[in-house]
Design a protein around this motif. Structure first.
Motif, short mmCIF file in Angstrom:
data_model
loop_
_atom_site.label_atom_id
_atom_site.label_comp_id
_atom_site.label_asym_id
_atom_site.label_seq_id
_atom_site.Cartn_x
_atom_site.Cartn_y
_atom_site.Cartn_z
N ALA A 288 0.84 -1.20 0.00
CA ALA A 288 0.00 0.00 0.00
C ALA A 288 0.87 1.25 0.00
O ALA A 288 1.85 1.34 0.75
CB ALA A 288 -0.92 0.01 1.21
N ASN A 290 0.25 5.27 0.53
CA ASN A 290 -0.77 6.23 0.93
C ASN A 290 -0.15 7.27 1.86
O ASN A 290 0.74 6.95 2.64
CB ASN A 290 -1.93 5.52 1.63
CG ASN A 290 -3.22 6.32 1.60
OD1 ASN A 290 -3.33 7.35 2.25
ND2 ASN A 290 -4.18 5.83 0.84
N PHE A 298 -3.69 -0.11 5.38
CA PHE A 298 -2.47 -0.56 6.06
C PHE A 298 -2.74 -1.70 7.04
O PHE A 298 -1.82 -2.40 7.46
CB PHE A 298 -1.80 0.61 6.77
CG PHE A 298 -1.15 1.60 5.84
CD1 PHE A 298 -0.18 1.19 4.94
CD2 PHE A 298 -1.50 2.93 5.86
CE1 PHE A 298 0.43 2.09 4.07
CE2 PHE A 298 -0.91 3.86 5.01
CZ PHE A 298 0.05 3.43 4.09
N ALA A 301 -2.23 -4.66 4.69
CA ALA A 301 -1.07 -4.63 3.81
C ALA A 301 0.12 -5.36 4.43
O ALA A 301 0.35 -5.28 5.64
CB ALA A 301 -0.69 -3.19 3.49
N GLY A 304 3.86 -1.34 3.68
CA GLY A 304 3.22 -0.04 3.54
C GLY A 304 4.24 1.06 3.33
O GLY A 304 5.28 1.09 4.00
#
Length: 320
Positions: A288, A290, A298, A301, A304
């Motif tokens: 992920a 972000n 998260f 994930a 991350g």
């Protein structure tokens, strides 16, 4: 034709040329329907027009015992109304009727169940016995174990939960041709718009890269496309990205889109709404990207990256 107490009918999704990957996974699920440790006989049902290549492909799958074939011009296009009647007519000779839980299966199978006067077991992710299955509920937050007492079990299979059967050597299967023809009177095929792409299809891809609202615009979605091209990946999108017009809705991943289970799933600018997570949770590795460290994505994930995707993605693309 099968016996109603000892056989499975699998509806084949195809394009008149090849067997869909979701059907290959549904055939694997069918092998879990066992009596005394022995899988039930599996009959594949092919409905279409000039679809001999599909029959030839099925003829190389050892999981299939025989093939029911309806090859007629009135079935050239998939119309659920007449397909359901054809399937229900054949299904009376089987104890289990399976189809992938794709748009195709979700369109046809509830009609089949209604015509047979039975319930439907939807989005089955595990088969425990001949009458007990497991399926996700509450957008995948819980699993329900369901027992069916219906004489014919009609199921749609969550193909992301099963591996595909292998296509091997020719098996010389018996092909039973049915002359039945039911023209649809309540619906008419007008046209089909399908996006053609050299990239892998979403359900079959080993790597999927999806973009979300965080990309901000259709122009910025090119970052996802560039990375996908470098990795030979399929492209997906969150519902928010689709609703914003970044990409077409056939690329939507999630509960109301496509369910995927690639080896690697990369989510770019996707916060992780529960409906999206329901469509990717079976992925082997989830990455992920972000800017919000509290984003729900998260929580599931494996890896991350917290930061500005407009800084991370160009560097990611350069380094691949």
């Amino acid at each position: 034709m099968g016996s109603s107490t000892h056989s499975t009918l699998v509806l084949v999704e195809h394009d008149n040329r090849s067997v869909g990957i979701d059907t290959l996974r549904t055939l694997r699920a069918a092998l879990d329907l066992q009596c005394d440790g022995t899988p039930l006989d599996v009959t594949a049902m092919v409905i279409g027009f000039q679809c001999q290549p599909v029959v030839e492909a099925l003829n190389k799958i050892s999981a299939v015992k025989n093939i029911l074939l309806i090859d007629t011009e009135c079935c050239q296009q998939v119309l659920a109304e007449n397909y359901a009647e054809l399937i229900a007519s054949a299904a009376k000779d089987f104890s289990h009727v399976l189809a992938p839980a794709t748009t195709f299966g979700k369109n046809v199978m509830p009609r089949v169940a209604a015509l047979l006067g039975v319930g439907q077991l939807s989005d089955v992710s595990e088969i425990e016995s001949l009458d007990v299955v497991v399926r996700p509920i509450y957008a995948g937050n819980a699993l329900a174990r369901v027992k069916s007492n219906d004489s014919i079990k009609v199921m749609t299979i969550r193909s992301a939960s099963f591996d595909a059967v292998e296509i091997g050597e020719e098996c010389s299967l018996e092909v039973i041709r049915l002359d039945q023809e039911i023209a649809s009177t309540s619906s008419t095929f007008i046209s089909q718009e399908k996006v053609e792409s050299e990239r892998p299809e979403l359900p079959a891809a080993r790597v999927v890269i999806s973009g979300g609202r965080g990309l901000g615009s259709k122009v910025n979605f090119a970052l996802v496309e560039q990375l996908a091209d470098k990795l030979g990946a399929a492209i997906g999108a969150s519902r928010a990205a689709v609703d914003a017009g970044f990409v077409s809705n056939d690329l939507q991943v999630g509960q109301t889109g496509k369910i995927v289970a690639p080896e690697l799933y990369i989510a770019v600018g996707i916060s992780g709404a529960i409906q999206h997570l329901a469509g990717i949770k079976d992925s082997k590795v989830i990455v992920a990207i972000n800017s919000d460290p509290e984003a729900p994505i998260f929580q599931i994930a494996d890896y991350g990256l917290v930061g500005d995707l407009f800084d991370i993605m160009p560097e990611f693309i350069r380094s691949v």
